[in-house]
Motif scaffolding. Structure first.
Motif, PDB file in Angstrom:
ATOM      1  N   TRP A 231       0.844  -1.181   0.000  1.00 61.21           N
ATOM      2  CA  TRP A 231       0.000   0.000   0.000  1.00 61.21           C
ATOM      3  C   TRP A 231       0.890   1.247   0.000  1.00 61.21           C
ATOM      4  CZ3 TRP A 231       0.765   3.438   3.941  1.00 61.21           C
ATOM      5  CH2 TRP A 231       1.454   2.955   5.059  1.00 61.21           C
ATOM      6  N   PHE A 232       0.326   2.392  -0.375  1.00 60.97           N
ATOM      7  CA  PHE A 232       1.084   3.650  -0.340  1.00 60.97           C
ATOM      8  C   PHE A 232       0.125   4.829  -0.404  1.00 60.97           C
ATOM      9  CE2 PHE A 232       0.616   2.435  -4.736  1.00 60.97           C
ATOM     10  CZ  PHE A 232       0.312   3.604  -5.399  1.00 60.97           C
ATOM     11  N   ASN A 233       0.578   5.967   0.132  1.00 63.12           N
ATOM     12  CA  ASN A 233      -0.134   7.246   0.082  1.00 63.12           C
ATOM     13  C   ASN A 233       0.905   8.352   0.022  1.00 63.12           C
ATOM     14  OD1 ASN A 233      -2.980   6.340   0.582  1.00 63.12           O
ATOM     15  ND2 ASN A 233      -2.069   5.601   2.488  1.00 63.12           N
ATOM     16  N   GLY A 234       0.491   9.556  -0.323  1.00 64.40           N
ATOM     17  CA  GLY A 234       1.443  10.658  -0.309  1.00 64.40           C
ATOM     18  C   GLY A 234       1.055  11.809  -1.189  1.00 64.40           C
ATOM     19  N   LEU A 235       2.075  12.509  -1.694  1.00 60.58           N
ATOM     20  CA  LEU A 235       1.890  13.718  -2.493  1.00 60.58           C
ATOM     21  C   LEU A 235       2.694  13.630  -3.777  1.00 60.58           C
ATOM     22  CD1 LEU A 235       2.313  16.349   0.383  1.00 60.58           C
ATOM     23  CD2 LEU A 235       0.147  15.539  -0.588  1.00 60.58           C
ATOM     24  N   LEU A 249       6.093   9.840  -1.036  1.00 58.35           N
ATOM     25  CA  LEU A 249       5.191   8.725  -0.773  1.00 58.35           C
ATOM     26  C   LEU A 249       5.659   7.925   0.436  1.00 58.35           C
ATOM     27  CD1 LEU A 249       4.675   7.351  -4.419  1.00 58.35           C
ATOM     28  CD2 LEU A 249       3.276   9.024  -3.200  1.00 58.35           C
ATOM     29  N   ARG A 250       4.704   7.355   1.181  1.00 55.53           N
ATOM     30  CA  ARG A 250       4.977   6.443   2.280  1.00 55.53           C
ATOM     31  C   ARG A 250       4.114   5.220   2.083  1.00 55.53           C
ATOM     32  NH1 ARG A 250       8.089   9.915   2.618  1.00 55.53           N
ATOM     33  NH2 ARG A 250       8.904  11.066   4.434  1.00 55.53           N
ATOM     34  N   GLY A 251       4.677   4.042   2.396  1.00 52.47           N
ATOM     35  CA  GLY A 251       3.902   2.830   2.216  1.00 52.47           C
ATOM     36  C   GLY A 251       4.522   1.639   2.904  1.00 52.47           C
ATOM     37  N   GLY A 252       3.956   0.487   2.614  1.00 53.15           N
ATOM     38  CA  GLY A 252       4.455  -0.762   3.181  1.00 53.15           C
ATOM     39  C   GLY A 252       4.309  -1.886   2.178  1.00 53.15           C
ATOM     40  N   PHE A 283       8.454   1.652   3.593  1.00 52.30           N
ATOM     41  CA  PHE A 283       9.319   2.339   2.635  1.00 52.30           C
ATOM     42  C   PHE A 283       8.830   3.766   2.425  1.00 52.30           C
ATOM     43  CE2 PHE A 283       5.977   0.568  -0.081  1.00 52.30           C
ATOM     44  CZ  PHE A 283       5.675   1.623  -0.913  1.00 52.30           C
ATOM     45  N   SER A 284       9.746   4.622   2.010  1.00 51.42           N
ATOM     46  CA  SER A 284       9.407   5.977   1.591  1.00 51.42           C
ATOM     47  C   SER A 284      10.095   6.246   0.266  1.00 51.42           C
ATOM     48  CB  SER A 284       9.848   7.011   2.642  1.00 51.42           C
ATOM     49  OG  SER A 284      11.249   6.992   2.801  1.00 51.42           O
ATOM     50  N   LEU A 285       9.441   7.016  -0.566  1.00 46.32           N
ATOM     51  CA  LEU A 285       9.960   7.362  -1.885  1.00 46.32           C
ATOM     52  C   LEU A 285       9.837   8.865  -2.038  1.00 46.32           C
ATOM     53  CD1 LEU A 285      11.062   5.824  -4.365  1.00 46.32           C
ATOM     54  CD2 LEU A 285       8.756   5.849  -5.314  1.00 46.32           C
TER      55      LEU A 285
END
Length: 311
Positions: A231-235, A249-252, A283-285
């Motif tokens: 999953w992931f969410n962010g800007l 983005l931040r997710g797992g 993880f973060s991107l």
């Protein structure tokens, strides 16, 4: 409905059809093809820096259908092979929506390889602005070689989406929009290998994009991949040059056996696998699309150690 109302509707519809036919015939006879071609090319040349556009033909067909064929954008470094191409575009009055919304609406259809972008745009009733909606179907990223060139790595996938939004005529007001997006059968070349992986393949990625202007919120992101589901969410901040667009983005990820395939079964690997039985790999991107930074948060040191063991 009373007979008089039906009469008014019938008379109004007949007058509308007559007006459209007369306007269409006049436009067809007096259609300024060369002037519109020059205007369209001038407008396109200002969209993406370094891309110059050409089109094969622009014509008007009854009833009031504007058709543009073979619109192609070329880089100065390669004027023989297009970096972007639209096979054809058609714009016509959307009579059904115009009657329903009580204002002028147009429908549009773009054909890009096997993919299509189709929808409508028109006046927002009493508001000073326009609304739009549409669908993207089977749009292949391989048909946008400019994207791979700007990102300096291979990108594959098939995009489908439904979208809608509003554009205000007020000075400086941003466009508000949202899009439910799906990318299938994809492969993304990684800037740096993760374990032994140089490519991240995925069966499906879905997300909800919404925002104002170039600033977008990425929500409800889901990943289905042979390497793991997540999953992931962010800007996401879009730029005219797609490679310079910024993401945060931040997710797992819940790794599957293929994620660790080829890694030597050491104590370090076993400790990571045991820890991931109870939670996802965070993880973060962040950074630009050209130079994104991938960080595994709490597991950064362990993943780095496994990477070193494989060298």
């Amino acid at each position: 409905m009373p007979r008089q109302s039906w009469g008014r509707w019938g008379g109004g519809l007949g007058y509308l059809l007559y007006t459209l036919f007369a306007a269409g015939l006049s436009l067809w006879l007096l259609f300024p093809e060369e002037s519109l071609q020059r205007l369209l090319i001038r407008s396109l040349n200002g969209l993406i820096p370094g891309v110059q556009w050409r089109l094969e033909s622009l014509s008007l067909h009854l009833p009031l259908t504007l058709r543009v064929e073979n619109v192609a954008g070329y880089l100065e470094s390669d004027v023989a092979k297009p970096a972007l191409q639209v096979d054809w575009l058609e714009i016509r009055p959307d009579l059904g929506t115009s009657v329903k919304k009580r204002g002028p609406w147009l429908s549009y259809h773009l054909q890009i390889g096997p993919g299509t972008i189709a929808g409508s745009v028109g006046q927002q009733g009493q508001k000073k602005g326009y609304a739009f909606h549409g669908r993207v179907h089977s749009l292949h990223l391989r048909d946008f070689p400019l994207l791979a060139q700007r990102l300096e790595r291979n990108v594959q996938g098939e995009i489908s989406a439904s979208y809608e939004g509003e554009m205000s005529l007020a000075g400086g007001a941003p466009c508000h929009w949202k899009a439910q997006t799906k990318i299938e059968h994809g492969r993304l070349a990684l800037v740096r290998p993760v374990l032994h992986h140089t490519v991240f393949p995925f069966s499906r990625v879905t997300m909800l994009l919404h925002g104002a202007g170039p600033k977008m919120t990425v929500a409800e992101g889901k990943i289905v991949s042979p390497l793991g589901d997540g999953w992931f969410n962010g800007l996401l901040g879009l730029q005219t040059d797609p490679a310079m667009s910024e993401l945060d983005l931040r997710g797992g990820l819940h790794p599957k056996p293929a994620f660790f395939q080829g890694v030597e079964k050491t104590v370090a690997l076993q400790s990571v696998q045991v820890a991931l039985q109870e939670k996802s790999l965070p993880f973060s991107l962040s950074g630009t699309l050209l130079h994104p930074g991938l960080h595994f948060e709490d597991f950064a040191l362990q993943i780095s150690a496994l990477n070193k063991e494989m060298r």
